[in-house]
Motif scaffolding. Structure first.
Motif, PDB file in Angstrom:
ATOM      1  N   MET A  65     -14.134   4.269 -79.998  1.00  0.00           N
ATOM      2  CA  MET A  65     -15.358   3.633 -80.504  1.00  0.00           C
ATOM      3  C   MET A  65     -16.425   4.679 -80.823  1.00  0.00           C
ATOM      4  O   MET A  65     -17.204   4.513 -81.767  1.00  0.00           O
ATOM      5  CB  MET A  65     -15.900   2.600 -79.498  1.00  0.00           C
ATOM      6  CG  MET A  65     -15.165   1.265 -79.509  1.00  0.00           C
ATOM      7  SD  MET A  65     -14.956   0.527 -81.159  1.00  0.00           S
ATOM      8  CE  MET A  65     -16.653   0.205 -81.640  1.00  0.00           C
ATOM      9  N   TYR A  72     -10.104  -3.837 -85.618  1.00  0.00           N
ATOM     10  CA  TYR A  72     -10.198  -3.796 -84.162  1.00  0.00           C
ATOM     11  C   TYR A  72     -11.454  -4.555 -83.706  1.00  0.00           C
ATOM     12  O   TYR A  72     -12.515  -4.436 -84.329  1.00  0.00           O
ATOM     13  CB  TYR A  72     -10.262  -2.324 -83.735  1.00  0.00           C
ATOM     14  CG  TYR A  72     -10.447  -2.150 -82.272  1.00  0.00           C
ATOM     15  CD1 TYR A  72      -9.427  -2.467 -81.387  1.00  0.00           C
ATOM     16  CD2 TYR A  72     -11.653  -1.684 -81.758  1.00  0.00           C
ATOM     17  CE1 TYR A  72      -9.601  -2.314 -80.025  1.00  0.00           C
ATOM     18  CE2 TYR A  72     -11.829  -1.527 -80.396  1.00  0.00           C
ATOM     19  CZ  TYR A  72     -10.801  -1.853 -79.538  1.00  0.00           C
ATOM     20  OH  TYR A  72     -10.975  -1.707 -78.190  1.00  0.00           O
ATOM     21  N   PHE A 111      -3.037   3.086 -85.327  1.00  0.00           N
ATOM     22  CA  PHE A 111      -1.707   2.476 -85.190  1.00  0.00           C
ATOM     23  C   PHE A 111      -0.592   3.340 -85.781  1.00  0.00           C
ATOM     24  O   PHE A 111       0.565   3.120 -85.462  1.00  0.00           O
ATOM     25  CB  PHE A 111      -1.662   1.106 -85.902  1.00  0.00           C
ATOM     26  CG  PHE A 111      -2.308  -0.027 -85.150  1.00  0.00           C
ATOM     27  CD1 PHE A 111      -3.222   0.198 -84.132  1.00  0.00           C
ATOM     28  CD2 PHE A 111      -1.995  -1.353 -85.460  1.00  0.00           C
ATOM     29  CE1 PHE A 111      -3.814  -0.850 -83.446  1.00  0.00           C
ATOM     30  CE2 PHE A 111      -2.576  -2.412 -84.781  1.00  0.00           C
ATOM     31  CZ  PHE A 111      -3.493  -2.158 -83.771  1.00  0.00           C
ATOM     32  N   THR A 171      -6.751   7.140 -77.306  1.00  0.00           N
ATOM     33  CA  THR A 171      -6.326   6.358 -76.144  1.00  0.00           C
ATOM     34  C   THR A 171      -4.911   5.807 -76.336  1.00  0.00           C
ATOM     35  O   THR A 171      -4.192   5.582 -75.367  1.00  0.00           O
ATOM     36  CB  THR A 171      -7.292   5.162 -75.981  1.00  0.00           C
ATOM     37  OG1 THR A 171      -8.639   5.628 -76.093  1.00  0.00           O
ATOM     38  CG2 THR A 171      -7.075   4.437 -74.672  1.00  0.00           C
ATOM     39  N   LYS A 172      -4.534   5.572 -77.567  1.00  0.00           N
ATOM     40  CA  LYS A 172      -3.306   4.843 -77.889  1.00  0.00           C
ATOM     41  C   LYS A 172      -2.147   5.826 -78.082  1.00  0.00           C
ATOM     42  O   LYS A 172      -1.819   6.553 -77.175  1.00  0.00           O
ATOM     43  CB  LYS A 172      -3.549   3.963 -79.120  1.00  0.00           C
ATOM     44  CG  LYS A 172      -4.887   3.201 -79.084  1.00  0.00           C
ATOM     45  CD  LYS A 172      -4.986   2.192 -77.959  1.00  0.00           C
ATOM     46  CE  LYS A 172      -6.392   1.638 -77.748  1.00  0.00           C
ATOM     47  NZ  LYS A 172      -7.044   1.092 -78.919  1.00  0.00           N
TER      48      LYS A 172
HETATM   49  C1  LIG Z   1      -8.361   0.788 -79.226  1.00  0.00           C
HETATM   50  C2  LIG Z   1      -8.789   0.893 -80.643  1.00  0.00           C
HETATM   51  C3  LIG Z   1     -10.072   1.354 -80.968  1.00  0.00           C
HETATM   52  C4  LIG Z   1     -11.094   1.700 -79.916  1.00  0.00           C
HETATM   53  O1  LIG Z   1     -10.748   2.831 -79.194  1.00  0.00           O
HETATM   54  P1  LIG Z   1     -11.241   3.136 -77.682  1.00  0.00           P
HETATM   55  O2  LIG Z   1     -10.555   4.418 -77.391  1.00  0.00           O
HETATM   56  O3  LIG Z   1     -10.831   1.983 -76.837  1.00  0.00           O
HETATM   57  O4  LIG Z   1     -12.732   3.269 -77.743  1.00  0.00           O
HETATM   58  C5  LIG Z   1     -10.385   1.465 -82.307  1.00  0.00           C
HETATM   59  N1  LIG Z   1      -9.517   1.132 -83.279  1.00  0.00           N
HETATM   60  C6  LIG Z   1      -8.285   0.664 -83.001  1.00  0.00           C
HETATM   61  C7  LIG Z   1      -7.373   0.301 -84.112  1.00  0.00           C
HETATM   62  C8  LIG Z   1      -7.879   0.519 -81.676  1.00  0.00           C
HETATM   63  O5  LIG Z   1      -6.663   0.050 -81.413  1.00  0.00           O
END
Ligand SMILES: *Cc1c(COP(=O)(O)O)cnc(C)c1O
Length: 396
Positions: free
Chosen positions: A84, A108, A183, A203-204
């Motif tokens: 974010m 998101y 993604f 994070t992902k």
């Molecule tokens: C999780 C996510 C975010 C936000 O990221 P954070 O690391 O939780 O702040 C933004 N865009 C997408 C597509 C996400 O999946």
């Protein structure tokens, strides 16, 4: 021949001052100078290779940023304390009060909430459109529009943005195209396809361990320098710097990203086909009949597959909840938000990560209340995972 993104990361010679193969962690907030003048020059951005203060730049953050820039093919990058932070800083760096943004209706939840609720206080207007309808995108552009904002693969409907076409529209109007590629790292390279700024939630998939939140902004030197400018940079002044200890661990995880993306994609494709054969409504851009399949195929780096996310429609929220509870008990994975983890995660988007989106807009975008989004894990025996899922479905 174009090098693939993982080779570009591997080619970087990043090691520490003792030859440590993992660059040393620079565990300092501030940096000392032997000459007062060098400090002054650094403040003015005129001392190459000097670090000043870790909210501005830190060597560990720089290693990670350099790896991200190599992956994306951008001149530069900046790492943030969350996805974010990357998104909000990029938007606020570009837009001023009175400006207008064209944004994909499916985004998101946090991004949607920021653009739907928050930027009003800066008198910034946002028009949400179906990003796959290029005529609607063009029609939404006004004289004060400063950016088109989208996701390569949108959350949670897995729509595919036609990045080259959106880049052309942006260039024709002299506005910026900002793409969230969370993604599809390595699968899609938005900057190479004409986007101006690429943002990530690391994070992902990029980190892939679910042990921290982090983000990144990949762009030109000019943009990253402006963003981190001591006197006027949004990132420097709002201050969402990533902790260097985290940068160091994310950098190590990035070196397995290419292997993980392939496995996530292979497993997701396997499950998508099985769900389809079972007769459940399935959304996966890897299936030839999927609306975004052709667009994604035209943009992607094929060796990494179609990504790790699939969505099934259980029609009602109650049925979705029941299936998720049974799947968790059966060891399919965890009922949890987020994605890109080594284990499978599933959640009902309408009741969780997209709950910021008002229900009438959820309906307008075609988000079923029974949608269950899966982030398919790295399971070595995905056939066995399907057996478990099938047994869960038979208990419905
Ligand atoms: C999780 C996510 C975010 C936000 O990221 P954070 O690391 O939780 O702040 C933004 N865009 C997408 C597509 C996400 O999946």
């Amino acid at each position: 021949m174009q090098k693939d993104p993982s080779t570009k990361i591997f080619d970087l010679l990043q090691f520490g001052e003792y030859g440590d193969v993992n660059p040393s962690v620079c565990d300092s907030a501030t940096f000392t100078f032997m000459q007062a003048k060098t400090m002054m020059d650094t403040f003015h951005g005129e001392a190459e290779g000097c670090f000043l203060y870790s909210r501005h730049w830190n060597p560990s953050n720089k290693y990670l940023a350099d790896a991200l820039a190599a992956m994306e093919g951008t001149e530069s990058a900046w790492v943030t304390a969350s996805g974010m932070a990357a998104i909000t800083c990029s938007i606020l760096q570009i837009c001023n009060s009175g400006d207008h943004i064209v944004c994909s209706l499916t985004t998101y939840g946090g991004t949607f909430a920021f653009l739907f609720n928050y930027v009003k206080k800066f008198n910034i207007d946002v028009t949400f459109v179906d990003i796959t309808n290029l005529d609607l995108v063009k029609q939404a552009i006004r004289p004060n529009t400063r950016m088109i904002y989208t996701e390569s693969m949108t959350n949670p409907l897995l729509q595919i943005s036609d990045i080259p076409a959106l880049a052309k529209i942006s260039d024709d109007h002299h506005i910026k195209l900002v793409v969230d590629n969370t993604f599809t790292p390595m699968i899609v390279a938005p900057y190479q396809l004409g986007a101006h700024i690429v943002v990530y939630s690391m994070t992902k998939f990029i980190n892939g361990k679910n042990d921290c939140v982090a983000g990144a902004i990949c762009a030109s030197h000019e943009f990253i320098n402006a963003l981190s400018d001591v006197n006027a940079g949004t990132a420097m002044l709002l201050g969402p710097a990533l902790d260097p200890l985290r940068s160091s661990s994310i950098l190590k995880n990035m070196h397995t990203l290419h292997i993980r993306m392939k496995q996530h994609s292979t497993n997701a494709m396997y499950l998508a086909v099985k769900f389809k054969e079972y007769g459940i409504k399935i959304n996966y851009p890897g299936l030839p009949e999927n609306k975004g399949h052709k667009t994604l195929k035209g943009m992607m780096n094929p060796e990494f597959g179609f990504g790790g996310l699939i969505a099934i429609d259980m029609v009602t929220a109650e049925r979705a909840a029941k299936l998720m509870e049974i799947m968790e008990k059966s060891g399919v994975g965890y009922l949890a938000v987020s994605l890109g983890y080594f284990k499978t995660l599933f959640s009902n988007s309408g009741k969780s990560t997209s709950s910021e989106v008002p229900e009438e807009i959820q309906r307008e975008m075609g988000l079923s209340e029974g949608l269950v989004r899966f982030s398919v894990g790295l399971d070595n025996d995905i056939e066995n995972t399907w057996q478990k899922i099938q047994s869960c479905l038979s208990q419905m």
